[in-house]
Design an enzyme around this catalytic site. Structure first.
Site, PDB file in Angstrom:
ATOM      1  N   GLY A 100       0.816  -1.213   0.000  1.00  0.00           N
ATOM      2  CA  GLY A 100       0.000   0.000   0.000  1.00  0.00           C
ATOM      3  C   GLY A 100       0.847   1.260   0.000  1.00  0.00           C
ATOM      4  N   ASP A 325      -0.572  -0.587  12.965  1.00  0.00           N
ATOM      5  CA  ASP A 325      -0.138  -1.890  12.438  1.00  0.00           C
ATOM      6  C   ASP A 325       0.060  -2.923  13.547  1.00  0.00           C
ATOM      7  OD1 ASP A 325      -0.178  -0.925   9.867  1.00  0.00           O
ATOM      8  OD2 ASP A 325       1.949  -0.402   9.840  1.00  0.00           O
ATOM      9  N   LYS A 352      -6.741  -2.503   5.779  1.00  0.00           N
ATOM     10  CA  LYS A 352      -5.321  -2.851   5.668  1.00  0.00           C
ATOM     11  C   LYS A 352      -5.182  -4.020   4.682  1.00  0.00           C
ATOM     12  CE  LYS A 352      -3.880   0.383   8.255  1.00  0.00           C
ATOM     13  NZ  LYS A 352      -3.129   1.479   7.633  1.00  0.00           N
ATOM     14  N   ARG A 356      -8.598  -6.525   9.092  1.00  0.00           N
ATOM     15  CA  ARG A 356      -7.923  -7.145  10.245  1.00  0.00           C
ATOM     16  C   ARG A 356      -8.826  -7.313  11.466  1.00  0.00           C
ATOM     17  NH1 ARG A 356      -1.965  -4.285   9.446  1.00  0.00           N
ATOM     18  NH2 ARG A 356      -1.200  -5.842   7.972  1.00  0.00           N
TER      19      ARG A 356
HETATM   20  C1  S3P Z   1       2.416   3.468   6.347  1.00  0.00           C
HETATM   21  C2  S3P Z   1       1.318   4.048   6.911  1.00  0.00           C
HETATM   22  C3  S3P Z   1       0.228   3.292   7.544  1.00  0.00           C
HETATM   23  C4  S3P Z   1       0.631   1.864   7.862  1.00  0.00           C
HETATM   24  C5  S3P Z   1       1.370   1.225   6.742  1.00  0.00           C
HETATM   25  C6  S3P Z   1       2.619   2.013   6.377  1.00  0.00           C
HETATM   26  C7  S3P Z   1       3.422   4.323   5.716  1.00  0.00           C
HETATM   27  O1  S3P Z   1      -0.868   3.262   6.659  1.00  0.00           O
HETATM   28  O2  S3P Z   1      -0.504   1.099   8.195  1.00  0.00           O
HETATM   29  O3  S3P Z   1       1.775  -0.101   7.112  1.00  0.00           O
HETATM   30  O4  S3P Z   1       4.536   3.839   5.414  1.00  0.00           O
HETATM   31  O5  S3P Z   1       3.143   5.503   5.487  1.00  0.00           O
HETATM   32  P1  S3P Z   1      -1.933   4.481   6.616  1.00  0.00           P
HETATM   33  O6  S3P Z   1      -1.163   5.694   6.409  1.00  0.00           O
HETATM   34  O7  S3P Z   1      -2.837   4.213   5.470  1.00  0.00           O
HETATM   35  O8  S3P Z   1      -2.632   4.414   7.929  1.00  0.00           O
END
Ligand code: S3P
Length: 440
Positions: A100, A325, A352, A356
């Site tokens: 993501g 996380d 996620k 989850r």
């Molecule tokens: C991340 C932000 C988080 C996290 C992901 C990594 C990042 O997601 O859950 O594992 O590297 O910016 P969100 O910003 O969508 O909450």
């Protein structure tokens, strides 16, 4: 523990965890080091890079964008940046796999670059919401197409040949990925682009972009971040701290298995990421933070954890983005605590790598856990004795590791199917856990 095939991980209860170790590099910081190195001029060296599947996807995408990136060893990466002009139209689809962070941050960057790119990922990525980044990027003048009205991948981005428009974006979600996508597009906008969030999310983008030479602004309450367009980014040495989100599995494992004691070296304890320490302590956990120091703009420390009787707690509000996380492994800690734990304000868990809330409740129930699902969290009644069962990771790395830790205290054998996804963020997890159990 049987690790012959990571597709199926088998865990038996047994000895305490003892010893000293590091954990692999921080996932969020590893992604950003490659991306910002690609946009900067000069040679960026990344030390203790996380060689997990997600970060390897980022390297692969930026190589397809024409950037020379070498990996002399799994955890050392060298990015030969030539500034944004060094990125070229890719002749292939950019596949982010399960990541993501890669798709959302890269979409921000590609919105400002004058060529066409198509980005996609695995089944999970294609189900996850992308409208949260495409909406503000479209507002900035980017041209983006995608499934379901540009809210689902695959996305096609026809980057602007003129500057984007600087905006002030009021994000409805506390998400570092959304904030970062907008700030990265802001590098290609005339003037200052800013993002305000309802709660403070991880700030690695702001810290690292500033170190690369961008003009970053931050409000006193930490809720607004801004960037000035068209900076000259300069290559950096990036020292990646150990990932606290990976350390979290060991922190919980050592807290719940009686007689355990671990020292975890060089763990990132950025205040926007350290909610797990606060929660474990609130539950009665014995976690010490030693030798805190700043390394390349990030706070790093050694963590000492000893087993301790845990009690239930309530987790909600502003702490949620600081441990988003870690909620799957916190749910496991709660199972072995006395009393009830409530997790609320955490609907983000549902978008996620998997949903989850549903997945953790469903899989832990197979072990005999007493868990109630709520739209924005769960209620976990601790103290139940668990029995091993066959469980599914649903392809989610953190679900697989959380189930493995639950198996350390379940009677008999706990099997986690489809555990190969652990490589997304914590290659070597099962082997490390086994080594620490032998350290007793
Ligand atoms: C991340 C932000 C988080 C996290 C992901 C990594 C990042 O997601 O859950 O594992 O590297 O910016 P969100 O910003 O969508 O909450």
């Amino acid at each position: 523990m049987q690790t012959a095939s990571l597709k199926r991980l088998a865990v038996q209860p047994g000895p305490p965890l003892r010893g000293e170790t590091e954990v692999p590099g921080d996932k969020s910081i590893s992604h950003r080091a490659v991306m910002f190195g690609a946009l900067a001029k000069g040679v960026t060296r990344v030390h203790r890079f996380l060689p997990g599947q997600d970060c390897l996807s980022t390297i692969d995408c930026f190589r397809k964008l024409g950037v020379r990136i070498e990996q002399p060893s799994p955890s050392e990466v060298v990015v030969y940046g030539q500034g944004p002009g060094g990125l070229k139209e890719p002749s292939e689809v950019l596949d982010v796999g399960n990541s993501g962070t890669t798709i959302r941050l890269m979409t921000g960057i590609l919105s400002g670059l004058p060529f066409l790119s198509v980005v996609t990922g695995d089944g999970s990525i294609r189900r996850r919401p992308m409208g949260r980044v495409t909406r503000p990027l479209l507002e900035m003048g980017a041209s983006i197409w995608g499934r379901e009205n540009a809210t689902k991948a695959p996305l096609a981005i026809n980057g602007a040949s003129m500057a984007l428009e600087a905006i002030h974006y009021n994000s409805p979600v506390a998400s570092a990925q959304v904030k970062s996508a907008v700030l990265l597009a802001g590098l290609f906008a005339e003037g200052r682009t800013s993002v305000r969030e309802p709660l403070v999310s991880r700030d690695h983008t702001e810290r690292m972009l500033a170190a690369f030479g961008a003009k970053i602004g931050r409000s006193e309450d930490g809720l607004t971040a801004s960037v000035e367009g068209f900076p000259e980014l300069r290559a950096q040495e990036v020292e990646v701290p150990g990932d606290i989100s990976s350390a979290a599995f060991l922190l919980v494992a050592a807290s719940i298995v009686p007689g355990s004691e671990l020292v975890l070296y060089n763990i990132g304890v950025n205040p926007t990421r350290d909610g797990i320490i606060e929660v474990l302590r609130a539950m009665g956990g014995d976690v010490q933070v030693e030798n805190a120091r700043e390394v390349a703009g990030e706070l790093v420390a050694d963590l000492i954890v000893r087993s301790a009787p845990l009690k239930g707690t309530t987790i909600g509000g502003a702490i949620i983005p600081r441990l988003i996380d870690e909620l799957p492994i916190i749910a496991v800690a709660a199972l072995f605590a006395e009393g009830t734990t409530e997790i609320r304000d955490a609907a983000e868990m549902r978008v996620k790598e998997t949903d989850r809330i549903a997945v953790m409740a469903g899989e832990l129930r197979k072990l005999g856990a007493d868990i109630e699902e709520r739209p924005d969290g769960m209620i976990i009644r601790g103290g139940a004795s668990l029995r091993g069962a066959e469980t599914e990771s649903h392809g989610d790395h953190r679900v697989a590791m959380a189930l493995a830790v639950a198996g350390l205290l379940a009677e008999g054998e706990t099997v986690i199917n489809d555990a190969a996804s652990i490589d997304v963020s914590f290659p070597g997890f099962a082997e490390l856990l086994e080594t620490l159990r032998r350290g007793a």
